[in-house]
Design an enzyme around this catalytic site. Structure first.
Site, short mmCIF file in Angstrom:
data_model
loop_
_atom_site.label_atom_id
_atom_site.label_comp_id
_atom_site.label_asym_id
_atom_site.label_seq_id
_atom_site.Cartn_x
_atom_site.Cartn_y
_atom_site.Cartn_z
N GLU A 1 0.81 -1.21 0.00
CA GLU A 1 0.00 0.00 0.00
C GLU A 1 0.85 1.27 0.00
OE1 GLU A 1 -3.62 -0.12 1.53
OE2 GLU A 1 -3.77 1.82 0.52
N ASP A 2 1.86 1.32 0.84
CA ASP A 2 2.53 2.59 1.11
C ASP A 2 3.96 2.73 0.57
OD1 ASP A 2 0.29 3.31 2.52
OD2 ASP A 2 1.10 2.69 4.47
#
Ligand code: MN
Length: 479
Positions: A77-78
């Protein structure tokens, strides 16, 4: 656990093999590298978050794939890391778990857009894929809730509502009772801070006043059991703050909440459970109406225990919960208890039990198959699976669990389709009731059937609360 260090994680991994510890160390370094430079809103380095999530799971003795996935849960995700990277660097299981958690994160439950309903549906479906995804997600949620003070007041409210509506019930569904209680209390603290503090104070004062009495009782029971050669361990438990709030809200007074203070007696086998019950009842006068046998009648999340409320020292009402050590592990950790006592087969066991023993699973499936519309699906799950339960009895004394709001129609179909289809009337506690009668705890329900009855009436659909009963009525009508 604010200044948690990687060494603390390794410290609690005493039961893990050298290879497992190496794999987890590698995942930590990998996550640390990819998250480097990123900060939490608290100002701490980002890695502190996955480390905390992983620590919670290590305390639960999770397998090393799960621990790696916990450390890596935010990298897809990041950070630039991809599914394929993780698959290659670790293994396909870790990649699948991280992917599962990524898919269900960052959901904004507070808005009523269909996208959110679709995501909620995804979370719930995650259960059926691999229950470990949900357990990682719950630990993630727990750490985020513990560090919610760094978010804006709006975000705090929003996240707390989402926790109350989705995550605490989900934890309950898989039997992760400890996480459920912690999540509820954290969310409640943000949603109703005044009530939270007032109940917390009252609870502390009751506990302080009863401390000595309880200790005395604990020692008395412990000694009698030892004299009878029944190996045992006794702990002293209190109800969580949100649990007390709910009881007060139902109109109870604080002294009426019999399980505010409880003794948890753990023994080795079921036979010893009933012997212990006898020991306690011969020493302390029981409050007859409060006895529950969840060993004979497990709850839908597989919770098993004997509950009895007795007049303890100085006539103070105390609840005793008697169970085996294994039942106790399930009561605290639910499906994830397998990590404790059946480590090698835990994954298969968890998934298998979810499908065969956890009754909520059937209800999920029922709703999943019946509703294509996401909003309807989520509403149904909230009303039927995540809702409070009522416990009623058949005339033979078997306990039936139904969602709150269930009627005699739901009861009849829960017993058997034929019973539902041939029902002509219903008797609750010796009185004939209308078909739409909403069941209450401890009702004794008898369904009057007539084989010549021409079957369920169309109108009963409106009197049924569960999707299951509604579907059965529809099916009968088609024939
Ligand atoms: Mn996270």
């Amino acid at each position: 656990m604010n200044d948690l260090k990687f060494e603390d994680l390794i410290d609690i991994m005493k039961d893990y093999s050298k290879e497992e510890i190496e794999q987890v160390t590698k995942a930590y370094k990998y996550a640390d590298t990819f998250h480097s430079g990123q900060l939490r809103q608290s100002g701490e380095p980002y890695i502190i978050h996955p480390l905390n999530v992983c620590y919670t799971l290590a305390e639960m003795h999770a397998d090393s794939d799960t621990l790696c996935a916990a450390l890596l849960h935010d990298v897809i995700e990041d950070t630039p890391a991809t599914y394929e990277d993780i698959e290659e660097e670790f293994n396909p299981v870790v990649a699948k778990l991280v992917d599962g958690v990524t898919k269900i994160s960052n959901i904004d439950f507070s808005s009523k857009m269909d996208r959110n309903y679709a995501n909620t549906r995804k979370i719930i479906n995650g259960l059926t894929e691999d229950v470990r995804i949900i357990i990682i997600k719950l630990s993630d949620k727990l750490h985020n809730m513990k560090t919610l003070q760094f978010k804006s007041p709006e975000k705090q409210k929003e996240k707390s509502i989402e926790t109350m509506e989705i995550f605490a019930p989900l934890a309950y569904c898989i039997g992760a009772y400890r996480i459920k209680c912690e999540l509820e209390d954290l969310a409640f603290m943000y949603l109703k801070p005044e009530e939270y503090n007032s109940i917390k104070d009252k609870k502390e004062s009751v506990v302080d006043k009863s401390d000595n009495l309880l200790k005395e009782m604990l020692v008395t029971i412990h000694n009698i059991l030892n004299d009878r050669n029944i190996p045992n361990e006794i702990k002293f438990k209190t109800k969580n703050i949100y649990g007390i709030y709910k009881k007060l809200n139902e109109g109870n007074k604080l002294p009426d909440i019999h399980d505010l203070l409880a003794l948890r007696v753990m023994v080795e086998n079921i036979n010893d459970c009933y012997q212990t019950l006898g020991v306690i009842h011969s020493k302390y006068r029981p409050l007859n109406t409060k006895f529950k046998d969840y060993i004979y009648n497990p709850k839908s999340n597989m919770y098993r225990s004997l509950h009895t409320t007795v007049f303890g020292e100085e006539d103070r009402l105390i609840q005793a919960r008697i169970r085996t050590f294994e039942m106790d592990a399930i009561a605290s950790y639910g499906l994830s208890a397998y990590w404790y006592y059946n480590k090698n087969q835990a994954t298969e066991k968890m998934q298998d039990d979810l499908k065969t023993k956890w009754k909520s699973y059937d209800a999920f499936m029922e709703i999943k198959n019946d509703f294509d519309d996401n909003e309807e699906f989520v509403t149904r799950v909230k009303n039927e699976v995540f809702s409070s339960k009522v416990y009623v009895y058949t005339p033979r004394g078997d306990m039936i669990e139904l969602p709150k709001g269930a009627t005699v129609v739901d009861f009849a179909y829960k017993i058997h389709t034929d019973v539902g289809n041939t029902m002509v009337s219903a008797v609750v506690n010796d009185e004939v009731v209308p078909i739409g009668y909403e069941l209450k705890n401890n009702d004794i329900v008898r369904i009057i059937t007539d084989d010549l009855s021409y079957g369920s009436r169309e109108g009963w659909i409106n009197n049924a609360h569960t999707s299951y009963a509604k579907r059965k009525i529809k099916e009968f009508k088609k024939k």
